[in-house]
Design an enzyme around this catalytic site. Structure first.
Site, PDB file in Angstrom:
ATOM      1  N   ASP A 151       0.824  -1.210   0.000  1.00 46.75           N
ATOM      2  CA  ASP A 151       0.000   0.000   0.000  1.00 46.75           C
ATOM      3  C   ASP A 151       0.862   1.267   0.000  1.00 46.75           C
ATOM      4  OD1 ASP A 151      -2.431   1.400   0.038  1.00 46.75           O
ATOM      5  OD2 ASP A 151      -3.308   0.060   1.520  1.00 46.75           O
ATOM      6  N   ASP A 223      -0.372   1.687  -5.308  1.00 48.60           N
ATOM      7  CA  ASP A 223      -0.022   3.114  -5.162  1.00 48.60           C
ATOM      8  C   ASP A 223      -1.134   4.017  -5.688  1.00 48.60           C
ATOM      9  OD1 ASP A 223       0.311   3.434  -7.954  1.00 48.60           O
ATOM     10  OD2 ASP A 223       2.010   4.775  -7.655  1.00 48.60           O
ATOM     11  N   TRP A 224      -2.337   3.415  -5.866  1.00 47.44           N
ATOM     12  CA  TRP A 224      -3.545   4.179  -6.218  1.00 47.44           C
ATOM     13  C   TRP A 224      -3.399   4.918  -7.548  1.00 47.44           C
ATOM     14  CZ3 TRP A 224      -2.469   6.993  -1.029  1.00 47.44           C
ATOM     15  CH2 TRP A 224      -2.527   6.071   0.019  1.00 47.44           C
ATOM     16  N   GLY A 225      -2.581   4.372  -8.446  1.00 47.47           N
ATOM     17  CA  GLY A 225      -2.435   4.987  -9.763  1.00 47.47           C
ATOM     18  C   GLY A 225      -1.561   6.225  -9.769  1.00 47.47           C
ATOM     19  N   GLN A 226      -0.912   6.522  -8.644  1.00 48.04           N
ATOM     20  CA  GLN A 226      -0.115   7.754  -8.592  1.00 48.04           C
ATOM     21  C   GLN A 226       1.188   7.621  -9.375  1.00 48.04           C
ATOM     22  OE1 GLN A 226       0.214   8.959  -4.485  1.00 48.04           O
ATOM     23  NE2 GLN A 226      -1.992   9.321  -4.305  1.00 48.04           N
ATOM     24  N   ALA A 227       1.787   8.777  -9.676  1.00 48.13           N
ATOM     25  CA  ALA A 227       3.091   8.852 -10.361  1.00 48.13           C
ATOM     26  C   ALA A 227       3.083   8.035 -11.655  1.00 48.13           C
ATOM     27  CB  ALA A 227       4.224   8.410  -9.430  1.00 48.13           C
ATOM     28  N   ASP A 245      -9.345   3.836  -4.097  1.00 49.15           N
ATOM     29  CA  ASP A 245     -10.051   2.635  -3.638  1.00 49.15           C
ATOM     30  C   ASP A 245     -11.450   2.500  -4.242  1.00 49.15           C
ATOM     31  OD1 ASP A 245      -7.875   2.147  -2.093  1.00 49.15           O
ATOM     32  OD2 ASP A 245      -8.889   2.382  -0.167  1.00 49.15           O
TER      33      ASP A 245
END
Ligand SMILES: *[C@@H]1O[C@H](CO)[C@@H](O)[C@H](O)[C@H]1NC(C)=O
Ligand SMILES: *[C@@H]1O[C@H](CO)[C@@H](O)[C@H](O)[C@H]1NC(C)=O
Ligand SMILES: *[C@@H]1O[C@H](CO)[C@@H](O)[C@H](O)[C@H]1NC(C)=O
Ligand SMILES: *[C@@H]1O[C@H](CO)[C@@H](O)[C@H](O)[C@H]1NC(C)=O
Ligand SMILES: *[C@@H]1O[C@H](CO)[C@@H](O)[C@H](O)[C@H]1NC(C)=O
Ligand SMILES: *[C@@H]1O[C@H](CO)[C@@H](O)[C@H](O)[C@H]1NC(C)=O
Ligand SMILES: *[C@@H]1O[C@H](CO)[C@@H](O)[C@H](O)[C@H]1NC(C)=O
Ligand SMILES: *[C@@H]1O[C@H](CO)[C@@H](O)[C@H](O)[C@H]1NC(C)=O
Ligand SMILES: *[C@@H]1O[C@H](CO)[C@@H](O)[C@H](O)[C@H]1NC(C)=O
Ligand SMILES: *[C@@H]1O[C@H](CO)[C@@H](O)[C@H](O)[C@H]1NC(C)=O
Ligand SMILES: *[C@@H]1O[C@H](CO)[C@@H](O)[C@H](O)[C@H]1NC(C)=O
Ligand SMILES: *[C@@H]1O[C@H](CO)[C@@H](O)[C@H](O)[C@H]1NC(C)=O
Length: 443
Positions: A151, A223-227, A245
């Site tokens: 996470d 990573d929740w789609g980041q970067a 989420d």
């Protein structure tokens, strides 16, 4: 000592470019169950073993579901073992330790997953792995772990990124008419290499620690789609979450579908966009359940069940076991997912969380899968017209299998007409056998 060994081995590994693992682990989307959507922090060995037993008795194991994943809150919250630096399993909720739970899950012929975060603490505030990647990877391996969900909570200030990504960074349609992302003052400049971000570095540290172990542990980035993880996920993990989420309201499920529909080029063998765990069984309607499962399977997302299986309905189990959708998701010969061929309500390529693409198709080794969703709030008459579907011949005739009914409609010419109820998705497998051929997009 374990930590030293890990560091030493990782420098020898030539695996930096793609996470190709032994025994095909991670080649196809993972199938399994996870504790979070059903139990949140109220997790225990009893619940994990109950879920594992239901996966067997409901026949889910027989159709391929194999990972039983422990999510957050499995450990002692106050801190690590001061001697070994290891995270300590909660002895009340996991009386046999995680290794004991793992043994019992393995005895059922299943695999077990664990959870941590690339931060100082997990999302619920338990010890997490940044700075401890090697000791944690070695511990998980020693316990018999097969899967790590990693996470993105509680990132220390010296590890945060100075700029952020946005969907319109890498796909033509913009969130705003002028092409900028709403409310984001710190967008990365165009052309920024997201592999050089601190986020990518944090996830690579755990990748290297896992690869240094003498055990294959599927690496699931969260990573929740980041970067712009889609640009470095395949070199880093076996799957990567591409959004925030999921939660049961169908609005949220459609919003994730919309986001992922613009990022599916990142999915192929060995690396998969993860559209998040399934909400099947968690209060969504039968039509919404069909749409959610069919599209998650068609996008080749990992399919991780997230409900209390002791109360799951026969109808939901039947959806989770749909042989045609599982075969498409797990196709050993075709790695690319289904993609939209027409949006429907809005013009093609419109980024709209409430009205994502309705018309989808994808090649498989057994024919072309076609999905027709309806996001309007009333039953609509829709047509899957061969002239619009990649690979099919305009005016042609094909064998059509209704994937929900499991029955053949015989030879159907021109296209398939269907009344689709609100929030439902009709799914067909289109095959040769009526004179017209299917043109393969790839060889
Ligand atoms: C173990 O879990 C139980 C149930 O959640 C909790 O009451 C207890 O405080 C936990 N023990 C430790 C040492 O964290
Ligand atoms: C910490 O690890 C040591 C060495 O394995 C062990 O003897 C001790 O019981 C552990 N402490 C806790 C609190 O688990
Ligand atoms: C942040 O600090 C830790 C601890 O000092 C260090 O190991 C790490 O490399 C730092 N991160 C970055 C991106 O410099
Ligand atoms: C783009 O539009 C948004 C509002 O939709 C506005 O806040 C922003 O300032 C605009 N950016 C530019 C560069 O015009
Ligand atoms: C992006 O950075 C990585 C290092 O993290 C490098 O290997 C890669 O070649 C770079 N890509 C481009 C397009 O410059
Ligand atoms: C890795 O584990 C296998 C058995 O699980 C063992 O045969 C092998 O010797 C181990 N290799 C190393 C380098 O420890
Ligand atoms: C369909 O889903 C939407 C949310 O996207 C919801 O507002 C609507 O009530 C649902 N319609 C039916 C008939 O379930
Ligand atoms: C995905 O790939 C297709 C075919 O190669 C290409 O036309 C399309 O522009 C790509 N989409 C993105 C978002 O890169
Ligand atoms: C991801 O890497 C694997 C292994 O090299 C490769 O087969 C696959 O095509 C890659 N995925 C994409 C989308 O390029
Ligand atoms: C392929 O399609 C046929 C129906 O035409 C079906 O009987 C068979 O089970 C399918 N195979 C797979 C692997 O989906
Ligand atoms: C999404 O599409 C619907 C239907 O065209 C439209 O009414 C709505 O305004 C759109 N939403 C946004 C945020 O653009
Ligand atoms: C959708 O239709 C249902 C009745 O079928 C109704 O209860 C619901 O309020 C409607 N939702 C919207 C967003 O119009």
């Amino acid at each position: 000592m374990m930590a030293l060994k890990s560091v030493f081995l990782s420098s020898l590994l030539p695996c930096a470019f793609a996470l190709v693992r032994p025994n095909d682990v991670g080649r196809l989307p993972a199938l399994g169950w996870n504790s979070w959507n059903a139990y949140h922090c109220d997790v225990s060995e009893d619940k994990i073993l109950q879920a594992a037993n239901f996966v067997v008795s409901l026949g889910l194991k027989d159709v391929g579901y194999e990972y039983i994943n422990v999510d957050d809150c499995w450990s002692v919250k106050s801190g690590r073992n001061t001697t070994t630096q290891q995270i300590i399993p909660n002895a009340t909720t996991f009386p046999d330790g995680i290794s004991g739970t793992a043994e019992q899950v393995h005895a059922l012929g299943l695999k077990i997953g664990i959870y941590s975060s690339a931060g100082t603490e997990t999302c619920a505030g338990y010890p997490a792995s940044i700075g401890y990647e090697n000791v944690d990877a070695a511990t998980f391996a020693a316990w018999g772990i097969d899967y790590l969900k990693y996470d993105n909570c509680n990132v220390p200030s010296n590890w945060t990124d100075t700029c952020v990504s946005c969907v319109s960074d890498y796909y033509t349609p913009a969130l705003n008419q002028n092409g900028s992302c709403a409310g984001e003052p710190s967008l990365c400049p165009s052309g920024y290499n997201y592999s050089t971000s601190n986020t990518a570095s944090r996830y690579r540290l755990m990748r290297d620690a896992l690869l240094a172990q003498n055990r294959t542990i599927l690496y699931s980035l969260c990573d929740w789609g980041q970067a712009y993880v889609e640009s470095w996920g395949n070199a880093t993990g076996n799957s990567w979450r591409m959004s925030d989420d999921i939660s049961p309201p169908f609005e949220r499920i459609l919003a994730i579908l919309n986001e992922n529909s613009f990022q599916l080029n990142a999915t192929d063998f060995w690396g998969h966009n993860d559209a998040d765990m399934l909400e099947v069984g968690n209060g969504i309607s039968a039509a919404q359940t069909r749409s959610h499962f069919a599209l998650w399977a068609a996008m080749k997302s990992p399919l991780i069940i997230g409900t209390d299986l002791s109360g799951v309905s026969d109808a939901d189990v039947a959806v989770l076991k749909n042989a045609y959708l599982l075969a498409f998701n797990q196709d050993a010969e075709v790695g690319a997912p289904a993609t939209p061929y027409k949006w429907g309500v809005n013009p093609d390529y419109t980024f709209n969380a409430s009205f994502p693409a309705e018309y989808w198709s994808g090649e498989s080794s057994n024919g072309t899968l076609v999905l027709v969703g309806n996001w309007l709030n009333e039953t609509m008459s829709k047509v899957a017209n061969y002239s619009e579907i990649p690979g099919l011949q305009a005016g042609g005739a094909y064998q059509v299998v209704d994937v929900w009914a499991g029955s053949s409609l015989g030879c159907v010419q021109n296209g398939v007409q269907v009344n689709v109820e609100a929030n439902d998705t009709a799914v067909y497998l289109i095959q040769e056998g009526c004179g017209s051929v299917i043109q393969k997009r790839r060889t």
